[in-house]
Design an enzyme around this catalytic site. Sequence first.
Site, PDB file in Angstrom:
ATOM      1  N   ASP A 153      42.007  45.592 122.909  1.00 18.77           N
ATOM      2  CA  ASP A 153      42.416  45.479 121.510  1.00 18.77           C
ATOM      3  C   ASP A 153      41.970  44.096 120.992  1.00 18.77           C
ATOM      4  OD1 ASP A 153      43.396  46.047 119.019  1.00 18.77           O
ATOM      5  OD2 ASP A 153      45.338  46.773 119.704  1.00 18.77           O
ATOM      6  N   TYR A 154      42.188  43.907 119.722  1.00 19.27           N
ATOM      7  CA  TYR A 154      41.689  42.751 118.967  1.00 19.27           C
ATOM      8  C   TYR A 154      42.140  41.401 119.556  1.00 19.27           C
ATOM      9  CZ  TYR A 154      40.179  40.968 114.340  1.00 19.27           C
ATOM     10  OH  TYR A 154      39.534  40.355 113.305  1.00 19.27           O
TER      11      TYR A 154
END
Length: 713
Positions: free
Chosen positions: A257-258
């Site tokens: 994820d980011y």
Amino acid sequence: MNKVERLMQSMTLEEKLGQLNLVTAGRMITGPTVGGDATEDIRAGRVGGVFNLWGREAVANAQRLAVEETRLGVPLLFGLDILHGHRTIFPIPIAEAGIFDPLIWERTARAAALEAACEGINMTFAPMLDIARDPRWGRIAEGPGEDPFLGAKFAEAKIRGFQGGDLSQRTSIAAVAKHFCAYGAAPAGRDYAAVDISDRSLHETYLPPFVAAVAAGCAAIMTAFNSVNGAPMTSNRALVRDFLRGKLGFDGVIISDYTAIAELIEHGVAGDLVEAAALALKAGVDMDMVSGAYLRCLPEALSRGFVDLGDIDAAVDRVLRLKQRLGLFDDPYRFASETEQDKQASRELALETARRAITLLVNRGVLPLANELRHVAVIGPLANARADMLGPWSAVGAAQNCVTILEGLVAALPRADIRFHEGVSIAGDDAEGIAPACAVAREAEVVILCLGESASMSGEAACRATPGLPGRQRELAEAVLATGAAVVAVIASGRPLTAPWLVERARATVAMWFLGDMAGRAIADVLTGRINPSGRLAVTWPHDVGQVPIFYASRSTGRPPDADDPFTSRYLDLPTAPLFSFGHGLSYSRVELTNLRVDRNEFHAGENIEVTADATNAGKMATEETIFLFIRDRVAIVARPIMELKAWAKAMLAPGETKTVAFALSSDSFSFPGEDFAPVIEPGEFDILVGLNAERANLLSVRVLFRDSAGDA
Ligand code: BGC
């Protein structure tokens, strides 16, 4: 040697790491191209994929840099979050899940994939498969709700829809199932929070949608931000490498994820970015979203001996194979095209989906609105809130495409005099509008009171400790109710909102969620009875946040709640039952279920059981009914939940009509994760429970006996 092998042989270390580097265009867009640093990085072969960039020109320009200006010409992946539509916006997933129709789930994903593929997107960070049982958690809006069986069916349908039959088709995009795993188990509903969870819960509740996604051939999986039992998912070897890769055999791309790889430092498991990069790679994460840790730090991790080249090669190989499956080597400028008819079909699908997602919670005879109504008041801050209709993750959707509730009602009731007053703002501290709104209410035969949340109050980083009506909406509602007007409460939200006092006093309450572009038309169709509502709750709706977590598939206790016995599992100050159960949702008809039967009372492994019941429409309107089938394993080595959803069926019933609905259960439907979490079925008795929602008292039940091959029961 195939293309991927040839490329692997000619790549430098930096070029390999480039393939693992996923960057966002969001902050770097300069006009219609990726600008700034990304341009140079792409040219140098230091980028494998870009997300948040769309549109033919922008995508083609970026792709040209990769294909024509890099040494090896490896095309880029183009990713985007497409949670409930790309340009045409559909209802949010929690609402769409409540339609309980895999075909609709697939069709909306297909339509979104087509729109996205026209703009150069070849990968979407969806479906979101986090089981969620806490309305405080803002991301409950993005997923399929509380039930693992429902989540698994949702996963399969969405993956079919996004990916089509063949990923190399220009209209197919790679699905990235997320967030692996247990992100939705965030304690107290606080986003990103550390999760402490039993293996049993993981295997029973949080993993099944991902198991289904892998079996459905999903191209990629995103790891979650949270830690599970102390191990951040971004570096969780047991769950990512051993379970997802090892046990499930998942061979697609795993994406962080980011900035989650860099966040391993803040989690407290990595001392620096080099360690963070090594931990994530070793756990099986192939692509680094935004951290830049792989690109910058894996060379040093290699020289420190934290990783070896084989780990890097395996990740690069998976990314290149995804590009190959997508046909990007042959067709890097892979734009789909859509016709006017496709666009029209998407709008119609948005309307159909929005109509079917609306959940009628209570109706004390006021709905559908009478044809002869002349004076209608439309009150509340959500009545004309165009942009909010889009909901929390609206991709490329545009507010100007949305129909508001007010507009929908004005169009649907051409002969009525419709007066509108906002009353208060959604979450502000203003009350001057309350008195004039009440004046409007007093002159009306019916008040459509449109309350709820703004779109930005659910989704990521939008948790609410008190998920009731925000701002001064309660004051507005109390004042309008005090006028004595007949109030229809319409609640727009990304979660079940706790407002039991409103539900109690309004003449009807409708959960409209965030319905997307066609919100106003759909809600007007339902309120006026042009459409008979059929949406059901994919998540239990509590009275109060103090009951959370509350879900239908809980386990019994030695002292189940008993109103007459204080020493039972209950509260002094709240009921133990929810306000509305999982599966609840009314229509303007009344369906009665009778005659539940099974084709056999005993079964063995490998055998199927056919369960049937008769459904009669005792109302005056044709209706679409969802009928649920739960099982209860009465005695097992580990106590089973009091009910487990195993099937549902739909019945379309004309007024007065009776139909027999059938459910086919296989013996596997009765299995559960045993002591080592492999599926087992224990010989013995099971209850099969069938009904219109998960409220135990209203379910019909029949008992069956499972005998193992030795004949034991
Ligand atoms: C979210 C993901 C999303 C990613 C890229 C993150 O903040 O958690 O769900 O896919 O951003 O937009």
